[in-house]
Scaffold this active site. Sequence first.
Site, PDB file in Angstrom:
ATOM      1  N   ARG A  92      -8.936  10.591  -0.024  1.00 28.30           N
ATOM      2  CA  ARG A  92      -9.830   9.591   0.540  1.00 28.30           C
ATOM      3  C   ARG A  92     -11.273  10.061   0.403  1.00 28.30           C
ATOM      4  NH1 ARG A  92     -11.711   9.014   6.620  1.00 28.30           N
ATOM      5  NH2 ARG A  92     -12.534   6.913   6.577  1.00 28.30           N
ATOM      6  N   HIS A 136      -5.406   8.864   0.218  1.00 26.08           N
ATOM      7  CA  HIS A 136      -5.492   9.280   1.627  1.00 26.08           C
ATOM      8  C   HIS A 136      -4.438  10.364   1.867  1.00 26.08           C
ATOM      9  CE1 HIS A 136      -7.740   5.590   1.420  1.00 26.08           C
ATOM     10  NE2 HIS A 136      -8.151   5.701   2.659  1.00 26.08           N
ATOM     11  N   GLY A 157      23.189   0.892  -6.220  1.00 30.78           N
ATOM     12  CA  GLY A 157      24.072   1.580  -5.279  1.00 30.78           C
ATOM     13  C   GLY A 157      23.436   1.555  -3.901  1.00 30.78           C
ATOM     14  N   HIS A 173      28.355  -0.734  -5.765  1.00 25.65           N
ATOM     15  CA  HIS A 173      29.694  -0.189  -5.505  1.00 25.65           C
ATOM     16  C   HIS A 173      30.772  -1.016  -6.208  1.00 25.65           C
ATOM     17  CE1 HIS A 173      28.773  -3.064  -2.249  1.00 25.65           C
ATOM     18  NE2 HIS A 173      30.017  -3.419  -2.384  1.00 25.65           N
ATOM     19  N   ASN A 193      30.999 -12.448   2.381  1.00 30.59           N
ATOM     20  CA  ASN A 193      32.464 -12.294   2.519  1.00 30.59           C
ATOM     21  C   ASN A 193      32.884 -12.016   3.954  1.00 30.59           C
ATOM     22  OD1 ASN A 193      31.895  -9.610   2.966  1.00 30.59           O
ATOM     23  ND2 ASN A 193      32.606  -8.902   0.984  1.00 30.59           N
ATOM     24  N   HIS A 215      35.796   0.917  -5.144  1.00 33.46           N
ATOM     25  CA  HIS A 215      35.683  -0.307  -4.336  1.00 33.46           C
ATOM     26  C   HIS A 215      36.336  -1.481  -5.073  1.00 33.46           C
ATOM     27  CE1 HIS A 215      32.527   2.452  -3.074  1.00 33.46           C
ATOM     28  NE2 HIS A 215      32.538   1.869  -1.903  1.00 33.46           N
ATOM     29  N   ASP A 258      -8.015   8.236  11.590  1.00 32.25           N
ATOM     30  CA  ASP A 258      -6.808   7.422  11.780  1.00 32.25           C
ATOM     31  C   ASP A 258      -5.675   8.219  12.432  1.00 32.25           C
ATOM     32  OD1 ASP A 258      -7.608   4.904  11.108  1.00 32.25           O
ATOM     33  OD2 ASP A 258      -6.935   4.993   9.033  1.00 32.25           O
ATOM     34  N   ASP A 281      26.377  -8.810   1.623  1.00 32.85           N
ATOM     35  CA  ASP A 281      25.871  -8.781   2.995  1.00 32.85           C
ATOM     36  C   ASP A 281      24.955  -7.575   3.233  1.00 32.85           C
ATOM     37  OD1 ASP A 281      27.143 -11.077   4.307  1.00 32.85           O
ATOM     38  OD2 ASP A 281      29.021 -10.034   3.909  1.00 32.85           O
ATOM     39  N   HIS A 340      37.591  -2.795   1.074  1.00 35.62           N
ATOM     40  CA  HIS A 340      36.253  -2.521   0.551  1.00 35.62           C
ATOM     41  C   HIS A 340      36.156  -1.228  -0.250  1.00 35.62           C
ATOM     42  CE1 HIS A 340      31.891  -2.131   0.380  1.00 35.62           C
ATOM     43  NE2 HIS A 340      32.029  -0.920   0.895  1.00 35.62           N
TER      44      HIS A 340
END
Lengths: 698, 698
Positions: free
Chosen positions: B549, B490, B143, B82, B214, B42, B498, B184, B289
């Site tokens: 639990r 649990h 990464g 990268h 960018n 990159h 649950d 980003d 990129h």
Amino acid sequence: MADAVSSQSSSSVREDGSFDRLSIDTIRTLAMDAVQKANSGHPGTPMALAPVAYTLWRDFLRYDPATPDWPNRDRFVLSIGHASMLLYALLHLAGVEEIDADGRKTGKLAVSLDDIKQFRQLDSKTPGHPEYRITTGVETTTGPLGQGCGNSVGMAIAERALAARFNRPEFNLFDHDVYVLCGDGDMMEGVSGEAASVAGHLALSNLCWIYDSNHITIEGATEIAFTEDVGKRFEGYGWNVIHVDDANDTKAIAAALKTFCETNDKPTLIIVHSVIGWGSPRAGSEKAHGEALGEENVRLTKQAYGWPEDAHFLVPEGVAEALNKALTDHGGKARDDWQALFESYRNSFPTEAAEFNLLRSGKLSEGWQADIPTFPADPKGIASRDAGGKVINAIGPHIPMLIGGAADLSPSTKTNLTFQGAGSFEPGSYDGRNVHYGVREHAMGAIANGMALTYLRSYTATFLVFADYMRAPIRLAAIMEVPTIFVFTHDSIGVGEDGPTHQPIEHLATLRAIPGLDTIRPGDANEVAEAWKIALEHTHEPTALILSRQALPTLDRTKYAAADGLRKGAYILADTGGGDPQIILMATGSEVSLVVDAHEKLVADGIRSRVVSMPSWYLFEQQDAAYRNSIFPRSVRARLAVEQAGSMGWDRYVGFDGATITMSTFGASAPLAKLQEKFGFTLENVVKVARELIVKNE
Amino acid sequence: MADAVSSQSSSSVREDGSFDRLSIDTIRTLAMDAVQKANSGHPGTPMALAPVAYTLWRDFLRYDPATPDWPNRDRFVLSIGHASMLLYALLHLAGVEEIDADGRKTGKLAVSLDDIKQFRQLDSKTPGHPEYRITTGVETTTGPLGQGCGNSVGMAIAERALAARFNRPEFNLFDHDVYVLCGDGDMMEGVSGEAASVAGHLALSNLCWIYDSNHITIEGATEIAFTEDVGKRFEGYGWNVIHVDDANDTKAIAAALKTFCETNDKPTLIIVHSVIGWGSPRAGSEKAHGEALGEENVRLTKQAYGWPEDAHFLVPEGVAEALNKALTDHGGKARDDWQALFESYRNSFPTEAAEFNLLRSGKLSEGWQADIPTFPADPKGIASRDAGGKVINAIGPHIPMLIGGAADLSPSTKTNLTFQGAGSFEPGSYDGRNVHYGVREHAMGAIANGMALTYLRSYTATFLVFADYMRAPIRLAAIMEVPTIFVFTHDSIGVGEDGPTHQPIEHLATLRAIPGLDTIRPGDANEVAEAWKIALEHTHEPTALILSRQALPTLDRTKYAAADGLRKGAYILADTGGGDPQIILMATGSEVSLVVDAHEKLVADGIRSRVVSMPSWYLFEQQDAAYRNSIFPRSVRARLAVEQAGSMGWDRYVGFDGATITMSTFGASAPLAKLQEKFGFTLENVVKVARELIVKNE
């Protein structure tokens, strides 16, 4: 209020709010009583949010209790799944009618009072968290926090996509909204932030999240961990943010919901300040969250509500009738109008009407497979991700509601639909077929599930290693039995130079371990075509499609068995014959051609060998014992599995006497050929280990 | 600039910025050349951010190239992993010296020019993404996007915790900062949002994220998926937000960094607008990129920089020397001062100094196990989560830097440190030992890794099913070989009411499948104690501690083997003797007592039975073949594994002729006893299946 219980018998008394209060307290006390009886559950949030949910359902939700599967209904998502009693109480009071798996009415209520008394009991319709397919009216299975928020964005996308596809001038077939009740936990989870960012970007003005800000989490006050300005954050996402200071202020709630309805350019977040366990001695305390209040507290709370202290599961006369009537007057009528509209639409647009009906049925159009290519034998071959791209672009035009996208990797995953008119799903082009999810794998999975729950055939794509970021929605697709398709490329150390952080090792095993998920790793381009067919034929199973970065030889299917053997999960590509094989070589994906080569070498040396392609353990395990034994005869103990992944699970097929050539460590950053040499994925090594196994088992 | 390359030979020329530019272009061209030579990588982001990183390193980062393991150094995290060549170029130019695994200098550079030429090659020090332990100066493996951001919050927490523990008036041993470069993708990932919310809440003013905006992602312009107002969002999180309009404006960058240094009440986000692949024909395009620019583009770019077009891996005279000098003048001096301060500290506070040195060495204090309870036999017993709570509270006072927390579940996971002075880690009480992570499992994992990378013994806690939310950091702990401890309670259908969304099925398998992770599921309270001991003794392995639990009987260890058998992963609890057993019963966790009961019943009926507790497959697989065969003799084929989880992986131990009582579907919402009946986890069923196996294998 105690008097009110006996004296109010219709919805006629509304001006002073006393009937509303009666209805709201009915929801509250049902929740309290059910949790108390089960001695398990979450009473506090239903008690706090009853006024909010009641106002939404009574005055806004376009929902027909008699036809809860009406396509253009508003969707209600309880992202705070632990508050399930709130939803069960609403479904009961609204008189929602039960629909069976075939879409037929059963003549029962979706949730009867008896069902509520069976809260959290085995095989009841009122499990601890709302479960899609178990209870009519539950639009999605929720519980793991943030997931319902993510689903709702997919539902809102689906509404926009359906409208773009089917609406015509004068025929607004789709114009419904999606409402979500969510809480502090939902807001803290990253998945909801990702999903909110997507919703803001896509300007989904049909989406309304109602955020219960109750200042309490399990560990105590939210101030110990959650002091951010959520409203400001959502404004940053491009949302409309409205504050309601008191969850009991139904007028303010109604005003906020009205603002949502009038907002046409962005999603809406309504932040409602509430008191958990409202009215109880535990009000405002984390102790009201996750356990029964206790008999005495229940009694004291009913006292505070002006409720008969000793009444349990009391629904005062008129309360259910009134809510049912309000919904029916509004949503029932809308549904009737829609049905008439649809009849007229059918006359004007018979093709589109038929297409939508097919979609509803979960079936695919005649001939949808017609253009899927057959790939000719090719020793160089193509990457299975490339084959996948060709296949979906052959299928795409035939399945208009096949809509998918990648987490900012479509040029690498090759999942873009590129045919004429496919386009991007963006504000202004909601007819686009490619969703740009951005680098948001978790939300992508949850959104795709929401789309799948709303008639769409949705797929996602990213690198296999990033399946780690979206485990929860994959699992929920399997629990819900919705056929979301999760494409994962760059499926092994085949990733090469990007190194161990990008090379999946354990991921195949972790997907295969999910019950009800069909994980398919096709071995060449023609298996890819079969895999996509199966994935789209699935109506109750999600699929994980595992594809390679690097080119794979396309097998000569005149020499080896046809690729539709994939439908049985594992099949014999070639067998020397002349008795039981001396060795069975098995592999998936990129290692299939490697074991085929090894097989040829062994055969040339006079060894009786069998080579098995095994793309889907899931499908194979569904075959009968006779078929399974025909592939792997018990008597043949020399078995070698080759897969560029961890070994977990292979012992089931190789047994104590077989072996695997698999990865026992993480990978490394280097060109693939170097890695294959380092980790033993070479023809020489496979042949060597096979020979050793034959000798050992002689 | 071409002239500059030959004429500049020292850092003396700075006023006009030309030497800075020369240095910056050196970083850029090294990145371009390395990626081009590898034909993989990159290049675009290092080219864009070279001015930012150079300014940070040269003028702000307190870092001593000669002592890159100096404890009070500023941390630099490249969350955009990268862009690894940016970091490798900096490490090379700064002249960072290599430190081996024992903390000794090797006499080599951390990254030589030859190492850069080996970018992305097998066994090089310059893998595709930065890998902790592979390359000196890499503070964390990055990464998978967002992880470095999460780690950085942990590092900043650790600085505050170390300062609170060790600083004394006049002795500011710890006052360093943590800098992150992110992009980003990092910003879109939910984990970074969770982590940012934590950092804002904790007012971590020692934390600075530099966000490279960018406008480009892999699929194209960020506008297709990412249009939110990130700055506003971060203000919502309580951050200080600064904008820099041009990544090439080093003055503006310096001013922003200065503002960060002066901000004492909140973390800082610097949003830098950059052009990816700056100066190249691909500038501003997603094509810059993730692939080599191509020979011709490299040439054209060098031309644009005024760089000798045909020079490869060129480091103009003086560039490296100048960066090394700048860092040494600042960070080297700081390190020398610190060392002198520490010597003085050792005199004034010998206990504290010794404690810190122990911490650095990764060793535990003498007698740290002294207070761990031995649990008496008890048929009713206690939940292993409760036992875990007792054990950590016995250990906690002895290991002051054992700091942990839960994702808003500590009352359920029982992981709170409750002894005198433990307290909460909050602004104003950074000496607290309990971190309130909120409902943010993913960030919790990443943060805990950052703490573990900064001398702390960090643990996390949540329900096992939510391990799905934090897979990536668990995996990265294993890749990095840092001993983070992940507590999961649990742990099965034992969750009960649950229901399936909260009942782990596949999770044990998915954790066991991670290379280098020690997954331990102790069978009773005394095994819990052993498990915590092992977890804390690990220096290179993360541990997943799997706890129940529900209450588990505490085995009578006078009758059954001692719990320290756990150290070998699997051990024989009891064996009838008198020859090979007719059946081997094996189990983990809550099912151990069930198979013990079955064993007793079979023995009473005259059957030769063996019962094996198998809490850690990981530890068992590390034993030699003799030990493994002594537990599971090849000749004994009647083997039954019982675990309230999916079966994946058990075939390795039960083989073709054995069986498992495991879960083949998701669970259900009901009281546990009902579930155990439904799914076959009863004494009757275990005995029945065992008997069938004995007959079958006779």
